[in-house]
Design an enzyme around this catalytic site. Structure first.
Site, short mmCIF file in Angstrom:
data_model
loop_
_atom_site.label_atom_id
_atom_site.label_comp_id
_atom_site.label_asym_id
_atom_site.label_seq_id
_atom_site.Cartn_x
_atom_site.Cartn_y
_atom_site.Cartn_z
N LYS A 137 17.51 -13.91 -79.19
CA LYS A 137 17.68 -13.87 -80.64
C LYS A 137 17.66 -12.44 -81.16
O LYS A 137 17.23 -11.51 -80.49
CB LYS A 137 16.58 -14.68 -81.33
N GLU A 169 27.66 -12.70 -79.76
CA GLU A 169 28.56 -13.58 -80.49
C GLU A 169 29.92 -12.98 -80.80
O GLU A 169 30.83 -13.71 -81.24
CB GLU A 169 27.90 -14.08 -81.79
N ARG A 224 13.44 -19.64 -75.56
CA ARG A 224 14.38 -19.13 -74.56
C ARG A 224 13.94 -17.74 -74.08
O ARG A 224 13.07 -17.11 -74.67
CB ARG A 224 15.79 -19.08 -75.14
#
Length: 370
Positions: A75, A118, A15
């Site tokens: 990430k 998140e 990604r």
């Protein structure tokens, strides 16, 4: 603002933080975007595509980190990436710090302002930047489980949907949130016997309204979890406590009571996993066996479908990227939901759940955003 997009370097991570369409939104507002060469190859995007969108393509990650005021990734930064960060620099990416004290210490040492996708919240109480990847991971969990239930891949040798005259596999999903609801949809669509367990009755009620008799629901007591996991062919772990370590719902003691060749997929592995025997795996070596039960615990599941995942993630992150680019730390002061994403700032842990999990002091973020 100068916004940097380094190439992702985690194992089998394809990604990219910003797709060309997102870059164009930034550059047309007067921002400079630096993209590391080949950063978009994994999603089928060339350096020329980024240049066409207005980006400047640079040769090395060192240059991206050195020149940028904000780094946008997917990430969590690896330790040598953390070392490239500096005081006053913004980092916007997934962090998952609760099970990762080493990364937390490295980010604290950097002095950077680190905002985690998140834990950004919404007015509706959801986690809008986690949701798209949870949708992908929930759907992929059933695909992975079905694959590893096949005998050549170590499983029991069960077809998820069965065939006429042969019952389908039993799929037990722990947690009925975004991961669980998408896993349930795919499993039910494949004809499996689907059970969703959750401690929120409203969640179970909504699933019942959505799927009717295609799935079964039950309140997630310890008895219910043990009862259903014992005869499950596939167990999906999709329980999340924002910012904190996931609760351990499937214990080591339960494994010998389960079917030999059953498969468990721990989607909560980024937050430490919700199975006691879980440890993070990679796409290169995705599974391991404990007491005859196949464990699939890949920590970046959506990385296997990077084009879909990048576009879905950018749909959610772009408004926040624009706000941070326009206003810097002022965007965190203005927006409480974005501020909930602030995990590390000026050497301090600024998210209560992360602080509790890491047993480190919590500092109120507004006290640092001055």
């Amino acid at each position: 603002m100068i916004v940097g997009v380094p190439k992702e370097i985690k194992v089998r991570e394809y990604r990219v933080g910003l797709a060309p369409a997102s870059v164009r939104e930034l550059t047309e507002r007067g921002h400079t975007v630096l993209v590391e060469a080949s950063a978009g190859v994994g999603i089928g995007v060339s350096d020329a595509d980024y240049v066409l969108a207005g980006a400047e393509v640079v040769t090395t990650a060192d240059e991206v980190f050195a020149r940028s005021e904000m780094i946008v990734k997917v990430k969590e930064p690896q330790l040598h990436e953390c070392a490239r960060l500096r005081p006053g620099q913004l980092l916007f990416t997934y962090l998952h710090l609760a099970p990762d004290p080493e990364q937390a210490r490295a980010l604290m040492a950097s002095g950077a302002t680190c905002v985690a996708y998140e834990t950004v919240t919404s007015a509706a109480g959801g986690l809008p930047l986690l949701a798209p990847m949870s949708e992908v991971a929930g759907r992929m969990a059933i695909q992975a489980g079905a694959y590893f239930l096949e005998k050549p891949h170590g499983g029991l040798g069960v077809l998820l949907g069965g065939v006429p005259g042969v019952p389908p596999a039993k799929v037990v999903i722990l947690g009925g949130g975004v991961v669980g609801s998408h896993a349930a949809m795919i499993a039910a669509g494949m004809g499996a016997e689907v059970w969703v367990l959750d401690r929120n009755v409203d969640v179970l009620r909504n699933l019942w309204k959505q799927y009717g008799s295609a799935i079964s629901t039950q309140y997630a007591t310890r008895d219910a979890i043990e009862q259903h996991c014992v005869d499950a062919d596939l167990v999906i772990g999709g329980v999340l406590v924002p910012g904190a370590s996931a609760p351990k719902l499937l214990t080591r003691a339960m494994l010998p009571t389960m079917k030999q060749g059953a498969v468990v997929v721990d989607v909560a592995i980024d937050q430490g996993g919700c199975f006691e025997t879980s440890r993070a795996t990679t796409h290169d070596e995705p599974t391991y066996e404990v007491d005859g039960v196949i464990h699939y615990c890949v920590a970046n599941m959506p990385g296997a479908v990077p084009r879909t995942s990048t576009l879905a993630l950018n749909n959610a992150t772009l408004p926040f990227v624009l706000a941070l680019a326009e206003h810097g730390e002022e965007a965190l002061r203005r927006d409480a939901h974005l501020r909930n994403g602030l995990n590390v700032c000026r050497g301090h842990i600024t998210h209560a759940g992360v602080a509790t999990s890491l047993q480190l002091p919590f500092v109120e973020p507004l006290s640092l955003l001055v």
